[in-house]
Design a protein around this motif. Structure first.
Motif, PDB file in Angstrom:
ATOM      1  N   GLU A 195       0.814  -1.220   0.000  1.00 15.25           N
ATOM      2  CA  GLU A 195       0.000   0.000   0.000  1.00 15.25           C
ATOM      3  C   GLU A 195       0.846   1.267   0.000  1.00 15.25           C
ATOM      4  N   ASN A 196       2.089   1.170   0.445  1.00 18.27           N
ATOM      5  CA  ASN A 196       2.945   2.364   0.511  1.00 18.27           C
ATOM      6  C   ASN A 196       3.498   2.800  -0.838  1.00 18.27           C
ATOM      7  N   VAL A 197       3.442   1.921  -1.830  1.00 21.50           N
ATOM      8  CA  VAL A 197       4.075   2.238  -3.111  1.00 21.50           C
ATOM      9  C   VAL A 197       3.404   3.424  -3.798  1.00 21.50           C
ATOM     10  N   PHE A 198       2.135   3.647  -3.550  1.00 22.12           N
ATOM     11  CA  PHE A 198       1.420   4.729  -4.217  1.00 22.12           C
ATOM     12  C   PHE A 198       1.909   6.101  -3.745  1.00 22.12           C
ATOM     13  N   ASP A 199       2.146   6.221  -2.441  1.00 20.82           N
ATOM     14  CA  ASP A 199       2.709   7.475  -1.922  1.00 20.82           C
ATOM     15  C   ASP A 199       4.141   7.669  -2.408  1.00 20.82           C
ATOM     16  N   GLU A 200       4.897   6.579  -2.503  1.00 23.19           N
ATOM     17  CA  GLU A 200       6.272   6.667  -2.997  1.00 23.19           C
ATOM     18  C   GLU A 200       6.290   7.147  -4.447  1.00 23.19           C
ATOM     19  N   LEU A 201       5.368   6.651  -5.254  1.00 26.61           N
ATOM     20  CA  LEU A 201       5.299   7.056  -6.653  1.00 26.61           C
ATOM     21  C   LEU A 201       4.948   8.534  -6.775  1.00 26.61           C
ATOM     22  N   TYR A 202       3.970   8.985  -5.995  1.00 25.11           N
ATOM     23  CA  TYR A 202       3.578  10.389  -6.091  1.00 25.11           C
ATOM     24  C   TYR A 202       4.733  11.301  -5.669  1.00 25.11           C
ATOM     25  N   GLU A 203       5.441  10.904  -4.634  1.00 26.19           N
ATOM     26  CA  GLU A 203       6.594  11.701  -4.194  1.00 26.19           C
ATOM     27  C   GLU A 203       7.651  11.751  -5.306  1.00 26.19           C
ATOM     28  N   PHE A 204       7.833  10.643  -5.999  1.00 29.00           N
ATOM     29  CA  PHE A 204       8.810  10.597  -7.085  1.00 29.00           C
ATOM     30  C   PHE A 204       8.396  11.514  -8.234  1.00 29.00           C
ATOM     31  N   PHE A 205       7.114  11.504  -8.604  1.00 28.89           N
ATOM     32  CA  PHE A 205       6.639  12.389  -9.670  1.00 28.89           C
ATOM     33  C   PHE A 205       6.849  13.853  -9.286  1.00 28.89           C
ATOM     34  N   THR A 206       6.633  14.151  -8.014  1.00 26.30           N
ATOM     35  CA  THR A 206       6.773  15.525  -7.534  1.00 26.30           C
ATOM     36  C   THR A 206       8.248  15.946  -7.512  1.00 26.30           C
ATOM     37  N   ARG A 207       9.115  15.054  -7.037  1.00 27.36           N
ATOM     38  CA  ARG A 207      10.545  15.367  -6.953  1.00 27.36           C
ATOM     39  C   ARG A 207      11.161  15.565  -8.330  1.00 27.36           C
ATOM     40  N   THR A 208      10.722  14.805  -9.312  1.00 29.04           N
ATOM     41  CA  THR A 208      11.271  14.931 -10.661  1.00 29.04           C
ATOM     42  C   THR A 208      10.523  15.984 -11.475  1.00 29.04           C
ATOM     43  N   ASN A 209       9.486  16.590 -10.880  1.00 33.39           N
ATOM     44  CA  ASN A 209       8.678  17.602 -11.582  1.00 33.39           C
ATOM     45  C   ASN A 209       8.148  17.060 -12.912  1.00 33.39           C
TER      46      ASN A 209
END
Length: 234
Positions: A61-75
């Motif tokens: 279940e944590n992978v979804f938050d990790e993905l969103y953080e990655f999209f945000t960090r890479t803009n």
């Protein structure tokens, strides 16, 4: 690539979890820092289209938050997310069949909203619910605009080639049609996003206007998808 006038690149990132990349034998994605690679491509003004998949055996279940953080960090403004499926005659299908984790004989050909695999670390309903929630969040107008503007601000390469291109009336026509569409044919939220993005892009660098038009055209496709196709209550 940028000197050859390449403006967009589809990047098969798939997942940011090492275990999942090893699971699907895509270990070449582990040879370099994917965050550094995406931001470097972006700095040259090449628009990254990130292709992602959720539903691997190592996805909890944590992978979804990790993905969103990655999209945000890479803009990264544009992201396409699919659910893992197992087509017939593939090693994945054979493994899922052996483990008794297949639903039906074959997948439907629909990579969104359906999977013929029973997930390992969450229920199928939970996978779909969190997938839809993430997809909707990515294309919320204000959150998208934040990533878009940060992406534009970090572009620091402009080729000296093609600066004297001939006037293209067809390109102008497409631009006028797109302007009319966003001003009169979309929701107020999209129209507001369109106007603000163009104004802010002009302030950042007028040379990036074409890139913004392309991003916004792709945005409409995904925004329409999440609004019409994804479940309303998630």
């Amino acid at each position: 690539m940028r000197r050859c006038a390449l403006l967009r690149a589809v990047l098969g990132v798939e997942t940011i979890r090492r275990e999942s990349l090893e699971e699907v034998k895509k270990v070449h994605n582990l040879k370099h820092d994917i965050f550094e690679r995406i931001t470097r491509i972006s700095r040259f003004g090449i628009m990254p289209f990130l292709g992602m998949i959720v539903g691997f055996d190592h996805d909890d279940e944590n992978v979804f938050d990790e993905l969103y953080e990655f999209f945000t960090r890479t803009n990264s403004p544009i992201v396409g997310i699919s659910l893992l499926n197992a087509p017939k005659h593939t090693p994945l299908y054979n493994r899922m069949e052996k483990e008794g984790r297949l639903l039906g004989e074959d997948f439907s050909g629909e990579w969104q909203l359906y999977t013929n695999i029973i997930p390992k670390q969450m229920s199928r309903d939970e996978l779909l619910r969190r997938y839809c929630k993430l997809f909707k969040k990515i294309y919320e107008p204000e959150l998208f605009r934040e990533r878009l503007l940060k992406w534009l601000q970090h572009v620091d390469y402009f080729s000296t080639l093609y600066v004297n291109k001939k006037f293209d009336p067809k390109q102008l026509s497409h631009g006028v049609r797109m302007f009319f569409f966003f001003m009169f044919m979309v929701t107020p939220a999209e129209r507001n996003l369109f106007v603000k993005s163009l104004i802010e892009t002009w302030k950042i660098n007028p040379k990036l206007m074409r890139r913004t038009f392309t991003f916004l055209a792709q945005y409409h496709h995904f925004y329409d998808f999440v609004q019409r196709k994804l479940p309303g209550r998630i």
